[in-house]
Design an enzyme around this catalytic site. Structure first.
Site, PDB file in Angstrom:
ATOM      1  N   TYR A  13      -2.779  12.252   6.588  1.00  0.00           N
ATOM      2  CA  TYR A  13      -2.263  13.148   7.532  1.00  0.00           C
ATOM      3  C   TYR A  13      -0.515  12.919   7.857  1.00  0.00           C
ATOM      4  O   TYR A  13      -0.111  14.285   8.067  1.00  0.00           O
ATOM      5  CB  TYR A  13      -3.135  12.909   8.877  1.00  0.00           C
ATOM      6  CG  TYR A  13      -2.670  13.640   9.964  1.00  0.00           C
ATOM      7  CD1 TYR A  13      -2.747  14.995   9.955  1.00  0.00           C
ATOM      8  CD2 TYR A  13      -2.052  13.090  11.106  1.00  0.00           C
ATOM      9  CE1 TYR A  13      -2.273  15.764  11.136  1.00  0.00           C
ATOM     10  CE2 TYR A  13      -1.633  13.812  12.245  1.00  0.00           C
ATOM     11  CZ  TYR A  13      -1.556  15.085  12.301  1.00  0.00           C
ATOM     12  OH  TYR A  13      -1.264  15.981  13.351  1.00  0.00           O
ATOM     13  N   ARG A  33       4.946  19.302   6.218  1.00  0.00           N
ATOM     14  CA  ARG A  33       4.854  20.511   6.919  1.00  0.00           C
ATOM     15  C   ARG A  33       5.995  20.686   7.618  1.00  0.00           C
ATOM     16  O   ARG A  33       6.720  21.963   7.509  1.00  0.00           O
ATOM     17  CB  ARG A  33       3.696  20.302   8.100  1.00  0.00           C
ATOM     18  CG  ARG A  33       3.611  21.634   8.794  1.00  0.00           C
ATOM     19  CD  ARG A  33       2.567  21.505   9.664  1.00  0.00           C
ATOM     20  NE  ARG A  33       2.341  20.410  10.570  1.00  0.00           N
ATOM     21  CZ  ARG A  33       1.194  20.162  11.166  1.00  0.00           C
ATOM     22  NH1 ARG A  33       0.554  21.027  11.706  1.00  0.00           N
ATOM     23  NH2 ARG A  33       1.146  18.941  11.893  1.00  0.00           N
ATOM     24  N   GLU A  42     -13.493  16.768  17.550  1.00  0.00           N
ATOM     25  CA  GLU A  42     -12.468  17.816  18.109  1.00  0.00           C
ATOM     26  C   GLU A  42     -13.061  19.328  17.950  1.00  0.00           C
ATOM     27  O   GLU A  42     -13.967  19.629  17.472  1.00  0.00           O
ATOM     28  CB  GLU A  42     -11.302  17.622  16.946  1.00  0.00           C
ATOM     29  CG  GLU A  42     -10.199  18.720  17.116  1.00  0.00           C
ATOM     30  CD  GLU A  42      -9.070  18.381  16.221  1.00  0.00           C
ATOM     31  OE1 GLU A  42      -8.761  17.208  15.958  1.00  0.00           O
ATOM     32  OE2 GLU A  42      -8.398  19.320  15.634  1.00  0.00           O
ATOM     33  N   TYR A  74       5.162  13.351  20.598  1.00  0.00           N
ATOM     34  CA  TYR A  74       4.609  12.092  20.370  1.00  0.00           C
ATOM     35  C   TYR A  74       5.198  11.199  19.897  1.00  0.00           C
ATOM     36  O   TYR A  74       6.133  11.279  19.124  1.00  0.00           O
ATOM     37  CB  TYR A  74       3.315  12.392  19.133  1.00  0.00           C
ATOM     38  CG  TYR A  74       1.961  13.092  19.710  1.00  0.00           C
ATOM     39  CD1 TYR A  74       1.696  13.352  20.903  1.00  0.00           C
ATOM     40  CD2 TYR A  74       1.376  13.298  18.620  1.00  0.00           C
ATOM     41  CE1 TYR A  74       0.717  13.933  21.120  1.00  0.00           C
ATOM     42  CE2 TYR A  74       0.131  14.044  18.744  1.00  0.00           C
ATOM     43  CZ  TYR A  74      -0.424  14.304  20.156  1.00  0.00           C
ATOM     44  OH  TYR A  74      -1.519  14.810  20.151  1.00  0.00           O
ATOM     45  N   ARG A 123      -0.498  23.735  22.467  1.00  0.00           N
ATOM     46  CA  ARG A 123      -1.768  23.424  22.598  1.00  0.00           C
ATOM     47  C   ARG A 123      -2.929  24.441  22.431  1.00  0.00           C
ATOM     48  O   ARG A 123      -4.115  24.687  22.401  1.00  0.00           O
ATOM     49  CB  ARG A 123      -2.098  22.861  23.858  1.00  0.00           C
ATOM     50  CG  ARG A 123      -1.463  21.332  23.865  1.00  0.00           C
ATOM     51  CD  ARG A 123      -2.053  20.277  22.984  1.00  0.00           C
ATOM     52  NE  ARG A 123      -1.468  18.960  23.039  1.00  0.00           N
ATOM     53  CZ  ARG A 123      -1.557  18.127  22.303  1.00  0.00           C
ATOM     54  NH1 ARG A 123      -2.935  18.152  21.534  1.00  0.00           N
ATOM     55  NH2 ARG A 123      -1.058  16.787  22.368  1.00  0.00           N
TER      56      ARG A 123
HETATM   57  C1  3EB Z   1      -3.943  16.005  18.416  1.00  0.00           C
HETATM   58  O1  3EB Z   1      -4.021  16.595  19.850  1.00  0.00           O
HETATM   59  C2  3EB Z   1      -5.140  16.088  17.799  1.00  0.00           C
HETATM   60  O2  3EB Z   1      -1.089  18.430  13.393  1.00  0.00           O
HETATM   61  O3  3EB Z   1      -1.085  20.444  13.772  1.00  0.00           O
HETATM   62  C3  3EB Z   1      -4.915  18.936  16.774  1.00  0.00           C
HETATM   63  C4  3EB Z   1      -4.366  20.241  16.597  1.00  0.00           C
HETATM   64  C5  3EB Z   1      -4.404  17.799  16.069  1.00  0.00           C
HETATM   65  C6  3EB Z   1      -3.222  20.309  15.597  1.00  0.00           C
HETATM   66  C7  3EB Z   1      -1.700  19.589  13.865  1.00  0.00           C
HETATM   67  C8  3EB Z   1      -3.186  17.954  15.121  1.00  0.00           C
HETATM   68  C9  3EB Z   1      -2.607  19.338  14.936  1.00  0.00           C
HETATM   69  O4  3EB Z   1      -2.855  15.536  18.157  1.00  0.00           O
HETATM   70  C10 3EB Z   1      -4.778  16.496  16.246  1.00  0.00           C
END
Ligand code: 3EB
Length: 332
Positions: free
Chosen positions: A154, A161, A326, A213, A226
Protein backbone atom coordinates in the site's frame (compact mmCIF):
# COMPACT_ATOMS: atom_id res chain seq x y z
CA UNK A 1 -9.48 4.76 -30.70
CA UNK A 2 -12.24 7.31 -30.44
CA UNK A 3 -12.77 10.69 -28.92
CA UNK A 4 -15.58 12.91 -27.71
CA UNK A 5 -17.22 15.10 -30.32
CA UNK A 6 -16.20 18.76 -30.38
CA UNK A 7 -19.55 19.79 -28.99
CA UNK A 8 -18.58 18.20 -25.68
CA UNK A 9 -15.05 19.53 -25.70
CA UNK A 10 -16.26 23.07 -25.91
CA UNK A 11 -18.94 22.62 -23.33
CA UNK A 12 -18.60 24.79 -20.25
CA UNK A 13 -16.04 23.79 -17.69
CA UNK A 14 -17.08 23.06 -14.11
CA UNK A 15 -18.81 26.13 -12.80
CA UNK A 16 -20.61 25.70 -9.52
CA UNK A 17 -22.97 28.61 -10.21
CA UNK A 18 -24.31 26.99 -13.35
CA UNK A 19 -27.38 24.73 -13.19
CA UNK A 20 -26.52 21.36 -11.74
CA UNK A 21 -26.43 18.07 -13.59
CA UNK A 22 -29.10 15.46 -13.18
CA UNK A 23 -28.18 12.92 -10.52
CA UNK A 24 -26.36 9.78 -11.50
CA UNK A 25 -28.47 6.76 -10.56
CA UNK A 26 -26.40 4.20 -8.68
CA UNK A 27 -27.90 0.88 -7.60
CA UNK A 28 -27.19 -2.78 -6.95
CA UNK A 29 -29.23 -4.90 -9.35
CA UNK A 30 -29.72 -8.64 -9.66
CA UNK A 31 -29.90 -9.00 -13.41
CA UNK A 32 -27.99 -10.40 -16.37
CA UNK A 33 -25.00 -8.05 -16.90
CA UNK A 34 -25.17 -8.35 -20.69
CA UNK A 35 -28.85 -7.39 -20.73
CA UNK A 36 -28.19 -4.42 -18.47
CA UNK A 37 -25.20 -3.28 -20.54
CA UNK A 38 -27.43 -3.30 -23.63
CA UNK A 39 -29.71 -0.64 -22.11
CA UNK A 40 -29.05 2.81 -23.58
CA UNK A 41 -28.69 4.80 -20.34
CA UNK A 42 -26.18 2.47 -18.66
CA UNK A 43 -22.78 4.00 -17.98
CA UNK A 44 -21.27 1.27 -15.85
CA UNK A 45 -21.84 -2.34 -14.87
CA UNK A 46 -19.47 -3.48 -12.15
CA UNK A 47 -19.34 -7.16 -11.28
CA UNK A 48 -17.58 -8.79 -8.36
CA UNK A 49 -15.67 -12.01 -7.81
CA UNK A 50 -16.36 -14.55 -10.53
CA UNK A 51 -19.05 -12.52 -12.31
CA UNK A 52 -19.03 -13.00 -16.10
CA UNK A 53 -19.29 -9.67 -17.90
CA UNK A 54 -19.36 -8.70 -21.57
CA UNK A 55 -16.17 -7.24 -23.04
CA UNK A 56 -17.40 -3.65 -23.15
CA UNK A 57 -15.96 -0.35 -21.82
CA UNK A 58 -19.02 -0.01 -19.63
CA UNK A 59 -18.31 -3.31 -17.89
CA UNK A 60 -15.66 -4.01 -15.29
CA UNK A 61 -15.09 -7.10 -13.18
CA UNK A 62 -13.46 -6.45 -9.83
CA UNK A 63 -11.81 -9.47 -8.22
CA UNK A 64 -13.25 -8.93 -4.74
CA UNK A 65 -15.27 -11.87 -3.44
CA UNK A 66 -18.83 -10.98 -2.56
CA UNK A 67 -20.48 -12.46 0.51
CA UNK A 68 -23.48 -14.44 -0.71
CA UNK A 69 -25.14 -13.91 -4.06
CA UNK A 70 -23.58 -10.89 -5.72
CA UNK A 71 -25.61 -8.26 -7.48
CA UNK A 72 -24.03 -6.02 -10.10
CA UNK A 73 -23.47 -2.34 -9.42
CA UNK A 74 -25.12 -0.28 -12.14
CA UNK A 75 -24.69 3.43 -12.93
CA UNK A 76 -27.32 5.05 -15.11
CA UNK A 77 -27.00 8.46 -16.67
CA UNK A 78 -29.26 10.57 -18.85
CA UNK A 79 -28.37 8.51 -21.92
CA UNK A 80 -27.56 7.92 -24.70
CA UNK A 81 -24.16 6.60 -23.75
CA UNK A 82 -21.14 6.56 -26.05
CA UNK A 83 -18.17 4.29 -25.35
CA UNK A 84 -14.57 4.09 -26.43
CA UNK A 85 -11.00 3.23 -25.59
CA UNK A 86 -8.06 5.63 -25.76
CA UNK A 87 -4.84 3.77 -25.12
CA UNK A 88 -5.29 2.04 -21.78
CA UNK A 89 -8.34 4.07 -20.77
CA UNK A 90 -11.77 2.56 -21.43
CA UNK A 91 -14.66 4.95 -21.04
CA UNK A 92 -18.40 5.40 -21.33
CA UNK A 93 -20.02 8.81 -21.21
CA UNK A 94 -23.41 10.48 -21.65
CA UNK A 95 -22.05 14.03 -21.94
CA UNK A 96 -22.67 14.78 -18.25
CA UNK A 97 -20.96 11.82 -16.60
CA UNK A 98 -18.13 9.54 -17.68
CA UNK A 99 -17.17 6.16 -16.27
CA UNK A 100 -13.54 5.26 -16.95
CA UNK A 101 -11.28 2.36 -16.09
CA UNK A 102 -7.66 1.29 -16.48
CA UNK A 103 -6.13 -2.08 -15.64
CA UNK A 104 -2.38 -2.53 -15.49
CA UNK A 105 -0.46 -5.75 -14.85
CA UNK A 106 2.26 -5.38 -12.24
CA UNK A 107 5.40 -6.39 -14.03
CA UNK A 108 8.25 -7.99 -12.15
CA UNK A 109 10.46 -4.91 -12.26
CA UNK A 110 8.64 -2.05 -10.67
CA UNK A 111 5.72 -3.86 -9.10
CA UNK A 112 2.81 -2.02 -7.60
CA UNK A 113 4.54 1.37 -7.26
CA UNK A 114 5.48 1.53 -10.94
CA UNK A 115 2.02 0.32 -11.96
CA UNK A 116 0.35 3.05 -9.90
CA UNK A 117 2.65 5.70 -11.34
CA UNK A 118 1.94 4.57 -14.90
CA UNK A 119 -1.83 4.32 -14.42
CA UNK A 120 -2.07 7.81 -12.90
CA UNK A 121 0.17 9.23 -15.62
CA UNK A 122 -2.11 7.73 -18.29
CA UNK A 123 -5.14 9.04 -16.48
CA UNK A 124 -3.64 12.54 -16.38
CA UNK A 125 -2.80 12.46 -20.09
CA UNK A 126 -6.30 11.28 -20.94
CA UNK A 127 -7.94 13.93 -18.76
CA UNK A 128 -5.80 16.68 -20.26
CA UNK A 129 -7.64 16.10 -23.56
CA UNK A 130 -11.10 16.35 -22.06
CA UNK A 131 -13.24 18.87 -20.18
CA UNK A 132 -13.84 16.41 -17.37
CA UNK A 133 -13.57 16.73 -13.61
CA UNK A 134 -12.82 13.57 -11.65
CA UNK A 135 -15.23 13.16 -8.74
CA UNK A 136 -14.42 9.67 -7.52
CA UNK A 137 -11.69 7.01 -7.86
CA UNK A 138 -11.50 3.35 -6.83
CA UNK A 139 -8.21 1.43 -6.66
CA UNK A 140 -8.07 -2.34 -6.19
CA UNK A 141 -5.00 -4.58 -6.12
CA UNK A 142 -3.85 -7.87 -4.65
CA UNK A 143 -2.15 -8.32 -1.26
CA UNK A 144 -2.25 -4.69 -0.13
CA UNK A 145 -0.56 -5.34 3.24
CA UNK A 146 2.29 -7.53 1.96
CA UNK A 147 5.74 -6.19 2.85
CA UNK A 148 6.90 -4.55 6.04
CA UNK A 149 7.24 -0.91 6.98
CA UNK A 150 7.72 1.35 3.99
CA UNK A 151 8.02 -1.70 1.72
CA UNK A 152 4.35 -2.52 2.30
CA UNK A 153 2.53 -2.66 -1.00
CA UNK A 154 0.00 0.00 0.00
CA UNK A 155 2.79 2.43 0.85
CA UNK A 156 4.54 1.73 -2.45
CA UNK A 157 1.23 2.24 -4.22
CA UNK A 158 0.82 5.64 -2.49
CA UNK A 159 4.28 6.78 -3.57
CA UNK A 160 3.74 5.67 -7.17
CA UNK A 161 0.29 7.26 -7.27
CA UNK A 162 1.62 10.66 -6.20
CA UNK A 163 4.51 10.41 -8.69
CA UNK A 164 2.03 9.68 -11.49
CA UNK A 165 -0.51 12.30 -10.38
CA UNK A 166 1.96 15.16 -10.71
CA UNK A 167 -0.25 18.26 -10.58
CA UNK A 168 -3.31 16.37 -11.76
CA UNK A 169 -5.98 17.53 -9.32
CA UNK A 170 -4.38 20.69 -7.98
CA UNK A 171 -5.27 20.58 -4.29
CA UNK A 172 -8.84 19.37 -4.87
CA UNK A 173 -8.46 15.64 -4.72
CA UNK A 174 -11.30 13.33 -5.72
CA UNK A 175 -12.93 11.05 -3.18
CA UNK A 176 -11.27 7.62 -3.30
CA UNK A 177 -11.13 4.02 -2.17
CA UNK A 178 -8.10 1.75 -2.01
CA UNK A 179 -8.82 -1.87 -1.09
CA UNK A 180 -6.79 -5.05 -1.36
CA UNK A 181 -8.05 -8.07 -3.23
CA UNK A 182 -7.27 -11.66 -2.27
CA UNK A 183 -7.35 -13.09 -5.80
CA UNK A 184 -3.60 -13.47 -6.33
CA UNK A 185 -3.82 -11.55 -9.61
CA UNK A 186 -1.02 -9.00 -9.75
CA UNK A 187 -2.90 -6.35 -11.67
CA UNK A 188 -3.88 -2.86 -10.56
CA UNK A 189 -7.48 -1.86 -11.28
CA UNK A 190 -8.37 1.83 -11.19
CA UNK A 191 -11.75 3.14 -12.19
CA UNK A 192 -13.69 6.29 -11.57
CA UNK A 193 -16.42 8.77 -12.24
CA UNK A 194 -15.85 12.13 -13.92
CA UNK A 195 -18.35 14.85 -14.75
CA UNK A 196 -18.72 17.84 -17.03
CA UNK A 197 -18.75 20.06 -13.96
CA UNK A 198 -16.56 20.01 -10.87
CA UNK A 199 -17.79 18.75 -7.52
CA UNK A 200 -17.02 20.07 -4.07
CA UNK A 201 -14.64 18.03 -1.89
CA UNK A 202 -15.75 17.50 1.70
CA UNK A 203 -13.52 16.72 4.69
CA UNK A 204 -14.53 14.99 7.93
CA UNK A 205 -14.05 16.98 11.15
CA UNK A 206 -13.45 13.69 13.05
CA UNK A 207 -10.52 12.79 10.81
CA UNK A 208 -7.30 14.48 9.83
CA UNK A 209 -7.24 15.13 6.10
CA UNK A 210 -5.41 12.18 4.56
CA UNK A 211 -2.81 14.32 2.80
CA UNK A 212 -1.75 15.57 6.27
CA UNK A 213 -1.13 12.11 7.75
CA UNK A 214 2.16 12.05 9.66
CA UNK A 215 5.24 10.13 8.47
CA UNK A 216 4.39 7.10 10.66
CA UNK A 217 1.94 5.87 8.01
CA UNK A 218 4.38 5.94 5.14
CA UNK A 219 6.71 8.18 3.14
CA UNK A 220 3.92 9.52 0.90
CA UNK A 221 0.61 10.53 2.41
CA UNK A 222 -2.44 9.44 0.45
CA UNK A 223 -4.22 12.19 -1.42
CA UNK A 224 -7.99 11.99 -1.45
CA UNK A 225 -10.97 13.90 -0.13
CA UNK A 226 -13.19 12.23 2.48
CA UNK A 227 -16.18 12.76 0.18
CA UNK A 228 -17.20 14.61 -2.95
CA UNK A 229 -20.43 16.49 -3.37
CA UNK A 230 -21.35 16.09 -7.03
CA UNK A 231 -22.76 18.90 -9.18
CA UNK A 232 -26.22 17.34 -8.66
CA UNK A 233 -25.82 17.38 -4.85
CA UNK A 234 -25.17 13.68 -4.38
CA UNK A 235 -22.50 12.71 -1.89
CA UNK A 236 -19.81 10.25 -2.96
CA UNK A 237 -18.14 8.98 0.19
CA UNK A 238 -14.56 7.69 0.22
CA UNK A 239 -13.48 4.48 1.83
CA UNK A 240 -14.08 5.11 5.52
CA UNK A 241 -12.70 3.11 8.43
CA UNK A 242 -12.18 3.33 12.20
CA UNK A 243 -9.69 6.18 12.02
CA UNK A 244 -10.10 9.18 14.32
CA UNK A 245 -7.67 12.03 13.79
CA UNK A 246 -4.99 9.94 12.11
CA UNK A 247 -5.05 6.99 14.51
CA UNK A 248 -6.62 3.59 13.98
CA UNK A 249 -9.04 2.76 16.79
CA UNK A 250 -10.31 -0.44 18.41
CA UNK A 251 -7.64 -2.92 17.37
CA UNK A 252 -9.02 -6.52 17.29
CA UNK A 253 -12.60 -5.37 17.90
CA UNK A 254 -14.63 -5.46 14.71
CA UNK A 255 -17.86 -4.35 16.42
CA UNK A 256 -16.26 -1.22 17.85
CA UNK A 257 -14.49 -0.54 14.53
CA UNK A 258 -17.81 -0.74 12.74
CA UNK A 259 -19.42 1.71 15.17
CA UNK A 260 -16.50 4.13 14.72
CA UNK A 261 -16.75 3.77 10.94
CA UNK A 262 -20.48 4.51 11.04
CA UNK A 263 -19.81 7.56 13.24
CA UNK A 264 -17.32 8.75 10.61
CA UNK A 265 -19.87 8.23 7.84
CA UNK A 266 -22.54 10.17 9.76
CA UNK A 267 -20.01 12.90 10.44
CA UNK A 268 -18.99 13.32 6.80
CA UNK A 269 -22.68 13.41 5.76
CA UNK A 270 -23.30 16.16 8.32
CA UNK A 271 -20.20 18.07 7.18
CA UNK A 272 -21.52 17.92 3.62
CA UNK A 273 -24.87 19.31 4.73
CA UNK A 274 -26.72 16.19 3.58
CA UNK A 275 -30.48 16.69 3.76
CA UNK A 276 -31.13 13.19 5.13
CA UNK A 277 -29.16 10.86 7.39
CA UNK A 278 -27.47 7.75 6.03
CA UNK A 279 -30.19 5.28 5.05
CA UNK A 280 -32.69 6.30 2.39
CA UNK A 281 -30.83 6.82 -0.84
CA UNK A 282 -27.59 5.31 0.48
CA UNK A 283 -25.81 2.69 -1.61
CA UNK A 284 -22.90 1.28 0.37
CA UNK A 285 -20.12 -1.22 -0.21
CA UNK A 286 -18.91 -2.81 3.00
CA UNK A 287 -15.44 -4.36 2.87
CA UNK A 288 -14.55 -6.88 5.57
CA UNK A 289 -11.05 -8.32 5.96
CA UNK A 290 -12.26 -11.63 7.45
CA UNK A 291 -15.16 -13.57 5.95
CA UNK A 292 -16.22 -14.63 9.44
CA UNK A 293 -17.07 -11.02 10.35
CA UNK A 294 -19.39 -10.54 7.37
CA UNK A 295 -22.72 -11.53 8.91
CA UNK A 296 -22.25 -9.48 12.05
CA UNK A 297 -20.97 -6.43 10.21
CA UNK A 298 -23.76 -6.62 7.66
CA UNK A 299 -26.36 -6.80 10.44
CA UNK A 300 -24.77 -3.83 12.20
CA UNK A 301 -24.84 -1.74 9.05
CA UNK A 302 -28.49 -2.64 8.33
CA UNK A 303 -29.45 -1.66 11.87
CA UNK A 304 -27.69 1.70 11.51
CA UNK A 305 -29.47 2.35 8.21
CA UNK A 306 -32.79 1.30 9.81
CA UNK A 307 -33.05 -1.30 7.03
CA UNK A 308 -33.15 1.36 4.36
CA UNK A 309 -30.49 1.85 1.72
CA UNK A 310 -28.64 -0.82 -0.20
CA UNK A 311 -25.51 -2.63 0.91
CA UNK A 312 -23.11 -5.08 -0.65
CA UNK A 313 -20.57 -6.93 1.50
CA UNK A 314 -17.24 -7.83 -0.09
CA UNK A 315 -14.14 -9.52 1.27
CA UNK A 316 -11.46 -6.86 1.03
CA UNK A 317 -8.31 -5.84 2.86
CA UNK A 318 -8.04 -2.35 4.30
CA UNK A 319 -4.77 -0.47 3.80
CA UNK A 320 -3.79 -0.61 7.49
CA UNK A 321 -3.43 -4.16 8.83
CA UNK A 322 -5.24 -3.46 12.07
CA UNK A 323 -8.37 -2.24 10.30
CA UNK A 324 -11.00 -4.95 9.82
CA UNK A 325 -13.76 -3.05 8.06
CA UNK A 326 -14.17 -0.17 5.61
CA UNK A 327 -17.28 1.31 3.99
CA UNK A 328 -17.71 3.49 0.92
CA UNK A 329 -20.69 4.53 -1.11
CA UNK A 330 -23.05 7.19 -2.30
CA UNK A 331 -25.79 9.07 -0.51
CA UNK A 332 -28.63 10.99 -2.10
C1 3EB B 1 -8.03 6.04 5.55
O1 3EB B 1 -8.95 6.72 5.94
C2 3EB B 1 -8.38 4.62 5.19
O2 3EB B 1 -5.24 5.84 -0.18
O3 3EB B 1 -6.77 6.75 -1.45
C3 3EB B 1 -9.43 5.18 2.44
C4 3EB B 1 -9.76 5.82 1.24
C5 3EB B 1 -8.11 4.87 2.69
C6 3EB B 1 -8.77 6.12 0.29
C7 3EB B 1 -6.42 6.15 -0.42
C8 3EB B 1 -7.13 5.17 1.74
C9 3EB B 1 -7.46 5.80 0.56
O4 3EB B 1 -6.86 6.45 5.50
C10 3EB B 1 -7.74 4.17 3.93
Amino acid sequence: MSSEPLRDRFDERGDTDAPSLRPLRIAFESADPAAVAAQPDVLAVIGFGRAALPDDPRCLRVGLEPVGAAPIEVWRGGGPVRTGQDGAVRWAGDGDYTFFSIQMPEDAEGGIGAAAEQVYRWLGEWLAQRPLHVLRLWNYFDAINEGDGDAERYRRFCTGRVAGMQGLFGGDYPAATVIGRQDGVRSLQVYGLAARRAGRPVENPRQLSAWRYPRDYGPTAPRFARAMRTPSGQLLISGTAAIVGHASRHRDDVTAQLDETLANLDSVCAAAGAATPLGDGSVLKVYVRRAEDAAQVSAGVQRHLADRGETLVLIGEVCRRELLVEIDGSHG
